[in-house]
Motif scaffolding. Sequence first.
Motif, PDB file in Angstrom:
ATOM      1  N   GLY A  37      10.895  -1.443  -9.215  1.00  0.00           N
ATOM      2  CA  GLY A  37      11.161  -1.898  -7.850  1.00  0.00           C
ATOM      3  C   GLY A  37      10.189  -1.295  -6.849  1.00  0.00           C
ATOM      4  N   ILE A  38       9.876  -0.031  -7.014  1.00  0.00           N
ATOM      5  CA  ILE A  38       8.904   0.631  -6.130  1.00  0.00           C
ATOM      6  C   ILE A  38       7.530  -0.014  -6.305  1.00  0.00           C
ATOM      7  CG2 ILE A  38       7.677   2.801  -5.718  1.00  0.00           C
ATOM      8  CD1 ILE A  38      10.360   4.216  -6.532  1.00  0.00           C
ATOM      9  N   ALA A  39       7.143  -0.258  -7.557  1.00  0.00           N
ATOM     10  CA  ALA A  39       5.853  -0.906  -7.828  1.00  0.00           C
ATOM     11  C   ALA A  39       5.797  -2.282  -7.172  1.00  0.00           C
ATOM     12  CB  ALA A  39       5.621  -1.018  -9.338  1.00  0.00           C
ATOM     13  N   ALA A  40       6.886  -3.017  -7.207  1.00  0.00           N
ATOM     14  CA  ALA A  40       6.917  -4.356  -6.599  1.00  0.00           C
ATOM     15  C   ALA A  40       6.794  -4.282  -5.082  1.00  0.00           C
ATOM     16  CB  ALA A  40       8.203  -5.077  -7.000  1.00  0.00           C
ATOM     17  N   VAL A  41       7.411  -3.274  -4.454  1.00  0.00           N
ATOM     18  CA  VAL A  41       7.288  -3.111  -3.006  1.00  0.00           C
ATOM     19  C   VAL A  41       5.848  -2.786  -2.636  1.00  0.00           C
ATOM     20  CG1 VAL A  41       7.909  -1.608  -1.060  1.00  0.00           C
ATOM     21  CG2 VAL A  41       9.694  -2.470  -2.592  1.00  0.00           C
ATOM     22  N   PHE A  42       5.219  -1.904  -3.391  1.00  0.00           N
ATOM     23  CA  PHE A  42       3.885  -1.416  -3.032  1.00  0.00           C
ATOM     24  C   PHE A  42       2.755  -2.401  -3.348  1.00  0.00           C
ATOM     25  CE2 PHE A  42       0.006   1.047  -3.999  1.00  0.00           C
ATOM     26  CZ  PHE A  42      -0.205   1.609  -2.750  1.00  0.00           C
ATOM     27  N   GLU A  45      18.593  -3.593  -5.765  1.00  0.00           N
ATOM     28  CA  GLU A  45      17.251  -4.054  -5.408  1.00  0.00           C
ATOM     29  C   GLU A  45      16.604  -3.016  -4.499  1.00  0.00           C
ATOM     30  OE1 GLU A  45      17.188  -7.575  -3.007  1.00  0.00           O
ATOM     31  OE2 GLU A  45      15.001  -7.635  -2.950  1.00  0.00           O
ATOM     32  N   ILE A  46      15.399  -2.592  -4.844  1.00  0.00           N
ATOM     33  CA  ILE A  46      14.681  -1.617  -4.030  1.00  0.00           C
ATOM     34  C   ILE A  46      14.016  -2.354  -2.868  1.00  0.00           C
ATOM     35  CG2 ILE A  46      12.858   0.141  -3.969  1.00  0.00           C
ATOM     36  CD1 ILE A  46      15.390   0.820  -5.675  1.00  0.00           C
ATOM     37  N   LEU A  47      14.464  -2.041  -1.647  1.00  0.00           N
ATOM     38  CA  LEU A  47      13.913  -2.664  -0.442  1.00  0.00           C
ATOM     39  C   LEU A  47      12.784  -1.847   0.175  1.00  0.00           C
ATOM     40  CD1 LEU A  47      17.169  -3.761   1.417  1.00  0.00           C
ATOM     41  CD2 LEU A  47      15.729  -5.107  -0.129  1.00  0.00           C
ATOM     42  N   GLY A  48      12.691  -0.595  -0.215  1.00  0.00           N
ATOM     43  CA  GLY A  48      11.645   0.260   0.326  1.00  0.00           C
ATOM     44  C   GLY A  48      11.760   1.652  -0.245  1.00  0.00           C
ATOM     45  N   TYR A  49      10.765   2.461   0.086  1.00  0.00           N
ATOM     46  CA  TYR A  49      10.786   3.847  -0.367  1.00  0.00           C
ATOM     47  C   TYR A  49      10.058   4.720   0.642  1.00  0.00           C
ATOM     48  CZ  TYR A  49       5.960   3.205  -1.966  1.00  0.00           C
ATOM     49  OH  TYR A  49       4.606   2.952  -2.018  1.00  0.00           O
ATOM     50  N   ALA A  50      10.366   6.002   0.576  1.00  0.00           N
ATOM     51  CA  ALA A  50       9.707   7.003   1.417  1.00  0.00           C
ATOM     52  C   ALA A  50       9.561   8.263   0.577  1.00  0.00           C
ATOM     53  CB  ALA A  50      10.529   7.290   2.669  1.00  0.00           C
ATOM     54  N   LEU A  51       8.417   8.896   0.701  1.00  0.00           N
ATOM     55  CA  LEU A  51       8.210  10.114  -0.067  1.00  0.00           C
ATOM     56  C   LEU A  51       7.395  11.109   0.739  1.00  0.00           C
ATOM     57  CD1 LEU A  51       5.074  10.322  -1.512  1.00  0.00           C
ATOM     58  CD2 LEU A  51       5.961   8.233  -2.513  1.00  0.00           C
ATOM     59  N   ALA A  52       7.493  12.354   0.320  1.00  0.00           N
ATOM     60  CA  ALA A  52       6.680  13.419   0.887  1.00  0.00           C
ATOM     61  C   ALA A  52       5.883  14.028  -0.252  1.00  0.00           C
ATOM     62  CB  ALA A  52       7.552  14.474   1.551  1.00  0.00           C
ATOM     63  N   ALA A  53       4.667  14.424   0.069  1.00  0.00           N
ATOM     64  CA  ALA A  53       3.791  15.057  -0.912  1.00  0.00           C
ATOM     65  C   ALA A  53       3.052  16.198  -0.219  1.00  0.00           C
ATOM     66  CB  ALA A  53       2.784  14.036  -1.460  1.00  0.00           C
TER      67      ALA A  53
END
Length: 165
Positions: free
Chosen positions: A17-22, A62-70
Motif C-alpha cells: 500500500g505504501i509503494a502504491a501511494v508513493f 487501504e493505505i491512504l498515506g504515510y508519514a515517517l521520520a528519518a
Amino acid sequence: MSTIEEIRPATEADAEGIAAVFAPYATDSVVTFETAPLSPDQWRAKIRESELPFLVLDRDGEILGYALAAPWRPKPAYRFSAETTIYLSPTATGRGHGRRLLDELLKRCAEAGVRQAIAVIVDSGNPASRNLHRAAGFADAGVLRRVGFKHDRWLDTLLMQRELG
C-alpha cells in the motif's frame, strides 16, 4: 457499514500500500527526487530498519498515506534532528489527512526524543506541502537552489524547520 480510519505504526504488511501511494510521485511528479518507484521489498526494509516513527493512514485496510521520520544526517551530533516525510494518495488529499498525519508524526517524534523536525520540500510551484508545514508550525530555514534535476528541469528545495521540545 462503518468506515474505520486510523493512524497507526506501519508494519511490513503495509509495504504494498505504501509503494502504491508513493509510485506516482516518483514517476509523474517532481515532489520527490526519486526517479523510480520503490518496490514493496524496499519499503519493507525501510519499515524494518526504521528507528523513528513510521506511520500509515489506514481506512478499512487501504493505505491512504504515510508519514515517517528519518535521521537528518548520520553524524552523532545530529541525533536529535529528524527529516519528516509525508505522502498521501491523490484520492486522499484536501481532506485534512495530511495535517492529521503530520501532527501525529510530530507528536511521536517528540516522544522519541527528536528536538528538531526538518522538512525538505521541492519548490515546484505547488504550495500544498509548504502550506501544510507552515500550518503545523514549521518556519522557512533556507532554500537550496537548483540542487535537483528531474523531468528536464532544475529544482530548488525549501528547508523548513520546527522545534519540538
